[in-house]
Motif scaffolding. Structure first.
Motif, PDB file in Angstrom:
ATOM      1  N   VAL A 129       2.596   3.470  -6.913  1.00 44.10           N
ATOM      2  CA  VAL A 129       3.228   2.587  -6.133  1.00 44.10           C
ATOM      3  C   VAL A 129       3.860   4.240  -5.430  1.00 44.10           C
ATOM      4  O   VAL A 129       3.792   5.317  -6.099  1.00 44.10           O
ATOM      5  CB  VAL A 129       3.818   2.130  -6.905  1.00 44.10           C
ATOM      6  CG1 VAL A 129       4.852   1.427  -5.567  1.00 44.10           C
ATOM      7  CG2 VAL A 129       3.084   0.885  -7.761  1.00 44.10           C
ATOM      8  N   PRO A 130       3.574   3.585  -4.418  1.00 45.38           N
ATOM      9  CA  PRO A 130       4.069   5.056  -3.373  1.00 45.38           C
ATOM     10  C   PRO A 130       6.022   5.316  -3.427  1.00 45.38           C
ATOM     11  O   PRO A 130       6.447   3.790  -4.433  1.00 45.38           O
ATOM     12  CB  PRO A 130       4.141   4.223  -1.976  1.00 45.38           C
ATOM     13  CG  PRO A 130       2.563   3.554  -1.789  1.00 45.38           C
ATOM     14  CD  PRO A 130       2.619   3.189  -2.731  1.00 45.38           C
ATOM     15  N   VAL A 167       9.612   5.066  -2.176  1.00 42.56           N
ATOM     16  CA  VAL A 167      10.638   3.895  -2.005  1.00 42.56           C
ATOM     17  C   VAL A 167      12.101   4.523  -2.058  1.00 42.56           C
ATOM     18  O   VAL A 167      12.215   5.366  -2.726  1.00 42.56           O
ATOM     19  CB  VAL A 167      10.317   2.557  -2.147  1.00 42.56           C
ATOM     20  CG1 VAL A 167       9.143   2.154  -2.402  1.00 42.56           C
ATOM     21  CG2 VAL A 167      11.184   2.822  -3.914  1.00 42.56           C
ATOM     22  N   GLN A 181       9.437  -2.001   1.361  1.00 46.71           N
ATOM     23  CA  GLN A 181       8.650  -0.722   2.227  1.00 46.71           C
ATOM     24  C   GLN A 181       7.504  -0.641   2.242  1.00 46.71           C
ATOM     25  O   GLN A 181       6.651   0.581   1.679  1.00 46.71           O
ATOM     26  CB  GLN A 181       9.357   0.501   1.163  1.00 46.71           C
ATOM     27  CG  GLN A 181      10.805   0.185   2.355  1.00 46.71           C
ATOM     28  CD  GLN A 181      11.321   1.934   1.349  1.00 46.71           C
ATOM     29  OE1 GLN A 181      11.795   2.830   1.462  1.00 46.71           O
ATOM     30  NE2 GLN A 181      12.947   0.573  -0.049  1.00 46.71           N
ATOM     31  N   LEU A 182       6.922  -1.498   0.521  1.00 53.05           N
ATOM     32  CA  LEU A 182       5.626  -1.341  -0.129  1.00 53.05           C
ATOM     33  C   LEU A 182       4.625  -2.771   0.806  1.00 53.05           C
ATOM     34  O   LEU A 182       3.330  -2.464  -0.209  1.00 53.05           O
ATOM     35  CB  LEU A 182       5.763  -1.853  -1.092  1.00 53.05           C
ATOM     36  CG  LEU A 182       6.903  -0.464  -2.233  1.00 53.05           C
ATOM     37  CD1 LEU A 182       6.880  -0.911  -3.264  1.00 53.05           C
ATOM     38  CD2 LEU A 182       6.264   0.920  -2.360  1.00 53.05           C
ATOM     39  N   TRP A 196       0.982  -0.779   1.020  1.00 48.68           N
ATOM     40  CA  TRP A 196      -0.081  -0.826  -0.501  1.00 48.68           C
ATOM     41  C   TRP A 196      -0.233  -1.632  -0.805  1.00 48.68           C
ATOM     42  O   TRP A 196      -0.779  -2.192  -1.653  1.00 48.68           O
ATOM     43  CB  TRP A 196       1.420  -0.217  -1.097  1.00 48.68           C
ATOM     44  CG  TRP A 196       1.253  -0.141  -2.756  1.00 48.68           C
ATOM     45  CD1 TRP A 196      -0.218   0.731  -2.901  1.00 48.68           C
ATOM     46  CD2 TRP A 196       1.438  -0.594  -3.717  1.00 48.68           C
ATOM     47  NE1 TRP A 196       0.092   0.726  -4.287  1.00 48.68           N
ATOM     48  CE2 TRP A 196       0.380  -0.768  -5.034  1.00 48.68           C
ATOM     49  CE3 TRP A 196       2.318  -1.803  -3.999  1.00 48.68           C
ATOM     50  CZ2 TRP A 196       0.532  -1.023  -6.094  1.00 48.68           C
ATOM     51  CZ3 TRP A 196       2.413  -2.316  -4.608  1.00 48.68           C
ATOM     52  CH2 TRP A 196       1.365  -2.108  -6.495  1.00 48.68           C
ATOM     53  N   ALA A 197       0.560  -3.378  -0.855  1.00 43.82           N
ATOM     54  CA  ALA A 197       0.289  -4.418  -0.568  1.00 43.82           C
ATOM     55  C   ALA A 197      -0.999  -5.651  -0.635  1.00 43.82           C
ATOM     56  O   ALA A 197      -1.772  -5.896  -1.111  1.00 43.82           O
ATOM     57  CB  ALA A 197       2.283  -5.132  -1.737  1.00 43.82           C
ATOM     58  N   GLU A 206       5.214  -6.502  -3.725  1.00 47.49           N
ATOM     59  CA  GLU A 206       5.829  -5.979  -3.726  1.00 47.49           C
ATOM     60  C   GLU A 206       6.872  -6.079  -4.386  1.00 47.49           C
ATOM     61  O   GLU A 206       7.067  -4.921  -5.043  1.00 47.49           O
ATOM     62  CB  GLU A 206       6.101  -6.272  -1.997  1.00 47.49           C
ATOM     63  CG  GLU A 206       5.319  -6.161  -0.856  1.00 47.49           C
ATOM     64  CD  GLU A 206       5.858  -6.854   0.303  1.00 47.49           C
ATOM     65  OE1 GLU A 206       4.613  -6.165   1.394  1.00 47.49           O
ATOM     66  OE2 GLU A 206       6.497  -8.143   0.793  1.00 47.49           O
ATOM     67  N   GLY A 257       5.736  -3.905  -7.822  1.00 51.97           N
ATOM     68  CA  GLY A 257       5.872  -2.243  -7.406  1.00 51.97           C
ATOM     69  C   GLY A 257       6.979  -1.848  -7.317  1.00 51.97           C
ATOM     70  O   GLY A 257       7.093  -0.772  -7.747  1.00 51.97           O
ATOM     71  N   TYR A 258       7.784  -2.530  -6.394  1.00 45.65           N
ATOM     72  CA  TYR A 258       9.148  -1.921  -5.871  1.00 45.65           C
ATOM     73  C   TYR A 258      10.106  -1.961  -7.788  1.00 45.65           C
ATOM     74  O   TYR A 258      10.549  -0.495  -7.853  1.00 45.65           O
ATOM     75  CB  TYR A 258      10.272  -3.059  -5.371  1.00 45.65           C
ATOM     76  CG  TYR A 258      11.544  -3.018  -4.728  1.00 45.65           C
ATOM     77  CD1 TYR A 258      11.911  -1.096  -4.053  1.00 45.65           C
ATOM     78  CD2 TYR A 258      12.680  -3.035  -5.345  1.00 45.65           C
ATOM     79  CE1 TYR A 258      12.879  -0.450  -3.615  1.00 45.65           C
ATOM     80  CE2 TYR A 258      13.737  -2.754  -4.966  1.00 45.65           C
ATOM     81  CZ  TYR A 258      14.190  -1.426  -4.478  1.00 45.65           C
ATOM     82  OH  TYR A 258      15.375  -1.044  -4.328  1.00 45.65           O
ATOM     83  N   ARG A 264       9.271   1.037  -9.360  1.00 47.51           N
ATOM     84  CA  ARG A 264       9.392   1.668  -9.034  1.00 47.51           C
ATOM     85  C   ARG A 264      11.385   2.168  -8.882  1.00 47.51           C
ATOM     86  O   ARG A 264      11.578   3.485  -9.653  1.00 47.51           O
ATOM     87  CB  ARG A 264       9.404   2.828  -6.987  1.00 47.51           C
ATOM     88  CG  ARG A 264       8.204   3.049  -7.145  1.00 47.51           C
ATOM     89  CD  ARG A 264       8.089   4.229  -7.319  1.00 47.51           C
ATOM     90  NE  ARG A 264       6.921   5.243  -6.385  1.00 47.51           N
ATOM     91  CZ  ARG A 264       7.014   6.134  -7.260  1.00 47.51           C
ATOM     92  NH1 ARG A 264       6.856   7.008  -8.590  1.00 47.51           N
ATOM     93  NH2 ARG A 264       5.652   7.116  -6.759  1.00 47.51           N
ATOM     94  N   TRP A 287       3.310  -1.893 -12.730  1.00 46.41           N
ATOM     95  CA  TRP A 287       3.792  -2.519 -11.672  1.00 46.41           C
ATOM     96  C   TRP A 287       2.829  -3.559 -12.561  1.00 46.41           C
ATOM     97  O   TRP A 287       2.918  -4.815 -12.334  1.00 46.41           O
ATOM     98  CB  TRP A 287       3.733  -2.724 -10.641  1.00 46.41           C
ATOM     99  CG  TRP A 287       2.435  -2.372 -10.523  1.00 46.41           C
ATOM    100  CD1 TRP A 287       1.262  -0.469 -10.100  1.00 46.41           C
ATOM    101  CD2 TRP A 287       0.490  -2.808 -10.451  1.00 46.41           C
ATOM    102  NE1 TRP A 287      -0.056  -0.729  -9.743  1.00 46.41           N
ATOM    103  CE2 TRP A 287       0.021  -2.170  -9.741  1.00 46.41           C
ATOM    104  CE3 TRP A 287       0.708  -4.637  -9.718  1.00 46.41           C
ATOM    105  CZ2 TRP A 287      -1.636  -2.366  -9.940  1.00 46.41           C
ATOM    106  CZ3 TRP A 287      -0.839  -4.423  -9.717  1.00 46.41           C
ATOM    107  CH2 TRP A 287      -1.133  -3.390  -9.663  1.00 46.41           C
TER     108      TRP A 287
END
Length: 243
Positions: free
Chosen positions: A44-45, A47, A58-59, A62-63, A78, A81-82, A85, A98
């Motif tokens: 996950v990038p 954030v 923000q994701l 990616w999602a 999203e 993943g958030y 993170r 995630w």
């Protein structure tokens, strides 16, 4: 000793050993299924956990790239993943992925779409998803709400609630506002996913270990079948696929 008597003695010793082993099995702990913890999946990038508005947005890129192949709504991915993170920032020793949150979301509510529910871009799920009444009938557990009236507005009624299917008392203790709308809503997948991450981290401590992961899952739902289902979905998601 005759061969017959020797065989009888051996059988007695063997039976005694089995009895002792079974009586002491608690010392070994429950059997941990193979394949746990499931893989972590795509990274996950980073954030900004203090971003204004809905931070999970923000994701989106990616999602959106991954969600179709996994048959997960972009908004739900999203949220998962958030949540992972944020957990990494707030509790770096937890190592929740995630993929585990997505596995739970699929098993619990088909990512907030169970029974015709709609998952909206802000994370809200409507109509609200509610489980069966947990009153001890029809094979259910009997759970009494600690607060009069319950969160469903019915005296002593307890149902699992929302896309991650929280019990009311657990939600009151672990529920958080993840989408910055000022409301801690069990019916919002952002709030529910981050709350689930916090609960799982608290119960399992280190979900990168097999013992930590299964302890967290058993705390969430005390069922081997449930844990294996979450494992299988999470493993598929880690490969970018759906079952």
């Amino acid at each position: 000793m005759s061969p017959v008597r020797w065989l009888r003695a051996l059988a007695v010793v063997g039976a005694t050993a089995l009895l002792l082993a079974s009586s002491c099995s608690w010392q070994l702990g429950p059997v941990i299924p193979k394949g746990v913890p499931p893989p972590a999946g795509a990274v996950v990038p980073p954030v900004d956990t203090h971003a204004k508005g809905r931070p999970a947005d923000q994701l989106h890129a990616w999602a959106a790239q991954r969600a179709p192949a996994m048959h997960i709504p972009v908004t739900a991915l999203e949220a998962y993943g958030y949540a992972a993170r944020v957990a990494e920032v707030e509790n770096p020793n937890c190592h929740i992925a995630w993929t585990t949150l997505a596995g739970i979301g699929q098993v619990e509510s088909h990512h907030g779409t169970y029974h015709g529910a709609t998952l909206f871009p802000n994370g809200d799920v409507r109509p609200p998803i509610r489980g069966v009444v947990l009153d001890g009938t029809n094979g259910t557990m009997r759970i009494i709400d600690s607060e009069a009236g319950g969160m469903d507005g019915a005296p002593d009624t307890v149902r699992a609630m929302g896309p991650m299917q929280f019990i009311p008392e657990t939600w009151r203790e672990y529920g958080v506002d993840a989408n910055n709308d000022g409301v801690i809503s069990v019916d919002n997948i952002d709030d529910a996913a981050l709350s689930a991450a916090g609960y799982l981290c608290w119960r399992g401590k280190d979900l990168a270990t097999a013992r930590g992961w299964i302890t967290a899952l058993w705390a969430y739902n005390d069922s081997d079948v449930y844990a294996r289902a979450v494992r299988d979905w999470a493993t598929a998601y880690a490969a970018g696929l759906s079952l």
